[in-house]
Scaffold this motif. Sequence first.
Motif, PDB file in Angstrom:
ATOM      1  N   MET A   1     -39.801  14.077 -36.830  1.00  0.00           N
ATOM      2  CA  MET A   1     -41.019  13.560 -37.276  1.00  0.00           C
ATOM      3  C   MET A   1     -42.018  14.224 -36.984  1.00  0.00           C
ATOM      4  SD  MET A   1     -42.645   9.720 -35.195  1.00  0.00           S
ATOM      5  CE  MET A   1     -41.081  10.477 -33.657  1.00  0.00           C
ATOM      6  N   CYS A   2     -42.155  15.064 -36.528  1.00  0.00           N
ATOM      7  CA  CYS A   2     -43.401  16.458 -36.183  1.00  0.00           C
ATOM      8  C   CYS A   2     -44.475  15.709 -35.504  1.00  0.00           C
ATOM      9  CB  CYS A   2     -43.401  17.272 -37.270  1.00  0.00           C
ATOM     10  SG  CYS A   2     -41.772  18.104 -37.413  1.00  0.00           S
ATOM     11  N   GLY A   3     -45.300  15.856 -35.436  1.00  0.00           N
ATOM     12  CA  GLY A   3     -47.438  15.601 -35.309  1.00  0.00           C
ATOM     13  C   GLY A   3     -48.176  17.156 -35.535  1.00  0.00           C
ATOM     14  N   PHE A   4     -49.143  16.754 -35.661  1.00  0.00           N
ATOM     15  CA  PHE A   4     -50.052  18.564 -35.765  1.00  0.00           C
ATOM     16  C   PHE A   4     -51.637  17.794 -35.598  1.00  0.00           C
ATOM     17  CE2 PHE A   4     -50.077  17.360 -40.253  1.00  0.00           C
ATOM     18  CZ  PHE A   4     -50.800  17.499 -40.425  1.00  0.00           C
ATOM     19  N   PHE A   5     -52.360  18.231 -34.516  1.00  0.00           N
ATOM     20  CA  PHE A   5     -53.506  18.678 -34.063  1.00  0.00           C
ATOM     21  C   PHE A   5     -54.232  19.561 -34.437  1.00  0.00           C
ATOM     22  CE2 PHE A   5     -57.601  18.789 -31.104  1.00  0.00           C
ATOM     23  CZ  PHE A   5     -57.777  17.082 -31.843  1.00  0.00           C
ATOM     24  N   SER A   6     -55.310  19.317 -35.091  1.00  0.00           N
ATOM     25  CA  SER A   6     -56.467  20.618 -35.634  1.00  0.00           C
ATOM     26  C   SER A   6     -57.026  20.511 -35.361  1.00  0.00           C
ATOM     27  CB  SER A   6     -56.072  20.634 -37.643  1.00  0.00           C
ATOM     28  OG  SER A   6     -54.149  21.314 -37.652  1.00  0.00           O
ATOM     29  N   ILE A   7     -58.429  21.521 -36.338  1.00  0.00           N
ATOM     30  CA  ILE A   7     -60.062  21.379 -35.353  1.00  0.00           C
ATOM     31  C   ILE A   7     -60.191  22.680 -36.473  1.00  0.00           C
ATOM     32  CG2 ILE A   7     -60.002  20.810 -33.092  1.00  0.00           C
ATOM     33  CD1 ILE A   7     -60.879  23.287 -31.919  1.00  0.00           C
ATOM     34  N   TYR A   8     -61.326  22.272 -37.166  1.00  0.00           N
ATOM     35  CA  TYR A   8     -61.434  23.047 -38.054  1.00  0.00           C
ATOM     36  C   TYR A   8     -63.499  23.104 -37.804  1.00  0.00           C
ATOM     37  CZ  TYR A   8     -64.215  24.647 -41.886  1.00  0.00           C
ATOM     38  OH  TYR A   8     -65.318  25.808 -43.329  1.00  0.00           O
ATOM     39  N   VAL A  72     -52.143  28.772 -43.815  1.00  0.00           N
ATOM     40  CA  VAL A  72     -51.591  28.508 -43.121  1.00  0.00           C
ATOM     41  C   VAL A  72     -51.548  27.047 -43.057  1.00  0.00           C
ATOM     42  CG1 VAL A  72     -51.776  28.243 -40.298  1.00  0.00           C
ATOM     43  CG2 VAL A  72     -52.852  30.108 -41.367  1.00  0.00           C
ATOM     44  N   ILE A  73     -49.934  26.561 -43.226  1.00  0.00           N
ATOM     45  CA  ILE A  73     -49.735  25.638 -43.320  1.00  0.00           C
ATOM     46  C   ILE A  73     -49.774  24.677 -42.429  1.00  0.00           C
ATOM     47  CG2 ILE A  73     -48.089  23.890 -44.941  1.00  0.00           C
ATOM     48  CD1 ILE A  73     -49.934  26.353 -45.952  1.00  0.00           C
ATOM     49  N   SER A  74     -49.914  23.140 -41.987  1.00  0.00           N
ATOM     50  CA  SER A  74     -49.308  22.169 -40.611  1.00  0.00           C
ATOM     51  C   SER A  74     -48.937  21.645 -41.966  1.00  0.00           C
ATOM     52  CB  SER A  74     -50.518  21.971 -39.956  1.00  0.00           C
ATOM     53  OG  SER A  74     -50.925  23.186 -39.140  1.00  0.00           O
ATOM     54  N   TYR A  75     -47.715  20.343 -41.822  1.00  0.00           N
ATOM     55  CA  TYR A  75     -46.446  20.155 -42.710  1.00  0.00           C
ATOM     56  C   TYR A  75     -45.606  18.670 -41.957  1.00  0.00           C
ATOM     57  CZ  TYR A  75     -42.374  18.729 -45.505  1.00  0.00           C
ATOM     58  OH  TYR A  75     -41.663  18.259 -46.018  1.00  0.00           O
ATOM     59  N   ASN A  76     -46.065  16.992 -42.380  1.00  0.00           N
ATOM     60  CA  ASN A  76     -45.554  16.587 -41.722  1.00  0.00           C
ATOM     61  C   ASN A  76     -44.891  15.794 -42.467  1.00  0.00           C
ATOM     62  OD1 ASN A  76     -43.858  14.861 -39.657  1.00  0.00           O
ATOM     63  ND2 ASN A  76     -45.686  13.563 -39.804  1.00  0.00           N
ATOM     64  N   GLY A  77     -43.814  15.684 -42.378  1.00  0.00           N
ATOM     65  CA  GLY A  77     -42.545  14.999 -43.863  1.00  0.00           C
ATOM     66  C   GLY A  77     -41.388  15.679 -44.674  1.00  0.00           C
ATOM     67  N   ALA A 119     -47.662  14.532 -44.843  1.00  0.00           N
ATOM     68  CA  ALA A 119     -48.746  14.791 -44.536  1.00  0.00           C
ATOM     69  C   ALA A 119     -49.105  15.978 -44.792  1.00  0.00           C
ATOM     70  CB  ALA A 119     -49.473  13.902 -43.374  1.00  0.00           C
ATOM     71  N   ILE A 120     -50.316  16.616 -44.911  1.00  0.00           N
ATOM     72  CA  ILE A 120     -50.181  18.301 -45.091  1.00  0.00           C
ATOM     73  C   ILE A 120     -51.475  19.012 -44.948  1.00  0.00           C
ATOM     74  CG2 ILE A 120     -49.982  20.824 -46.606  1.00  0.00           C
ATOM     75  CD1 ILE A 120     -48.414  18.522 -48.346  1.00  0.00           C
ATOM     76  N   CYS A 121     -51.788  19.650 -44.230  1.00  0.00           N
ATOM     77  CA  CYS A 121     -53.164  20.485 -44.178  1.00  0.00           C
ATOM     78  C   CYS A 121     -52.543  22.025 -44.674  1.00  0.00           C
ATOM     79  CB  CYS A 121     -53.399  20.842 -42.609  1.00  0.00           C
ATOM     80  SG  CYS A 121     -54.661  21.702 -42.507  1.00  0.00           S
ATOM     81  N   PHE A 122     -53.555  22.553 -45.478  1.00  0.00           N
ATOM     82  CA  PHE A 122     -53.757  24.474 -45.807  1.00  0.00           C
ATOM     83  C   PHE A 122     -54.530  24.547 -44.890  1.00  0.00           C
ATOM     84  CE2 PHE A 122     -54.075  23.158 -49.936  1.00  0.00           C
ATOM     85  CZ  PHE A 122     -55.260  24.348 -50.599  1.00  0.00           C
ATOM     86  N   SER A 159     -51.816  13.571 -36.417  1.00  0.00           N
ATOM     87  CA  SER A 159     -50.660  13.066 -36.871  1.00  0.00           C
ATOM     88  C   SER A 159     -51.341  11.715 -36.750  1.00  0.00           C
ATOM     89  CB  SER A 159     -49.563  13.332 -36.698  1.00  0.00           C
ATOM     90  OG  SER A 159     -49.382  14.837 -37.636  1.00  0.00           O
ATOM     91  N   THR A 160     -51.878  11.826 -35.141  1.00  0.00           N
ATOM     92  CA  THR A 160     -51.725  10.790 -33.760  1.00  0.00           C
ATOM     93  C   THR A 160     -53.069  10.265 -34.372  1.00  0.00           C
ATOM     94  OG1 THR A 160     -51.526  11.283 -31.744  1.00  0.00           O
ATOM     95  CG2 THR A 160     -49.785  10.914 -33.386  1.00  0.00           C
ATOM     96  N   GLN A 161     -53.941   8.968 -33.115  1.00  0.00           N
ATOM     97  CA  GLN A 161     -55.290   8.522 -33.337  1.00  0.00           C
ATOM     98  C   GLN A 161     -54.940   8.882 -31.814  1.00  0.00           C
ATOM     99  OE1 GLN A 161     -57.268   4.819 -34.514  1.00  0.00           O
ATOM    100  NE2 GLN A 161     -55.027   3.945 -35.123  1.00  0.00           N
ATOM    101  N   LYS A 162     -53.911   9.266 -31.025  1.00  0.00           N
ATOM    102  CA  LYS A 162     -54.022   9.430 -29.340  1.00  0.00           C
ATOM    103  C   LYS A 162     -54.804  10.509 -29.292  1.00  0.00           C
ATOM    104  CE  LYS A 162     -51.280   9.130 -24.994  1.00  0.00           C
ATOM    105  NZ  LYS A 162     -52.771   9.966 -24.114  1.00  0.00           N
ATOM    106  N   ALA A 163     -54.246  12.030 -30.170  1.00  0.00           N
ATOM    107  CA  ALA A 163     -54.588  12.865 -29.582  1.00  0.00           C
ATOM    108  C   ALA A 163     -56.020  12.893 -30.046  1.00  0.00           C
ATOM    109  CB  ALA A 163     -54.075  13.975 -30.259  1.00  0.00           C
ATOM    110  N   ILE A 164     -56.317  12.677 -31.139  1.00  0.00           N
ATOM    111  CA  ILE A 164     -57.939  12.298 -31.466  1.00  0.00           C
ATOM    112  C   ILE A 164     -58.518  12.107 -30.202  1.00  0.00           C
ATOM    113  CG2 ILE A 164     -59.706  11.663 -33.025  1.00  0.00           C
ATOM    114  CD1 ILE A 164     -57.708  11.796 -35.346  1.00  0.00           C
TER     115      ILE A 164
END
Length: 202
Positions: A1-8, A72-77, A119-122, A159-164
């Motif tokens: 499943m995986c999950g990521f939380f990122s800030i920019y 830098v890649i963060s990717y779920n799926g 769902a991909i972030c680079f 990946s989740t609302q909860k982390a936000i």
Amino acid sequence: MCGFFSIYSPNKINTGIVNKARDASKSMFSRGPDDAFEYVDNNYASFFYRLAIRDLTNKSRQPFISKSKRHVISYNGEIYYFNDNHSKQDLYNSDTIQLANFIDQYGEDSFNKIRGMFAICFYDIKNKKVTITRDCIGIKPLFFSNLIINGSKLFIFSSTQKAIIDFMKFPLDDNQIFRYLKMGISCDKRNTFFKGIHRLIP
């Protein structure tokens, strides 16, 4: 499943914000109990929780830095295939590594050539630019919010609302809740039950 939380942020992110983001990301442990890793620089921080399926080693741990050291890649799926000459065996070994190589080669044009659920972030280390995307059907979740903290713009996504919500409290959107209670379904593809938190539309 995986999950990521990122800030920019286009400005330098202070240590307190990074630590707060790290703490908020821990709510995703259940999505990725096999490994936890992070990438942090002055403008970007990403925290990833991994459920290892294809590659059980640490070669594919994320956030993953591409071969060129630019992305830098963060990717779920899961990537099913690329519209080029990548072999299925390459994907079977590690779709994360192949995705990073693909983004190195094609940049943002990669997303028109990828088939899968994702769902991909680079993050472009050189240009200090972040790009996020989802598969065309929207199978994998991706939520975001634009904030201003101490005068600095901050773009957060997860990946989740909860982390936000763990990162910062958001007021409930009464209109969205009323619509849901009245109709029994939420027809709004972009907005959530919280003001300021949005789904990324595929």
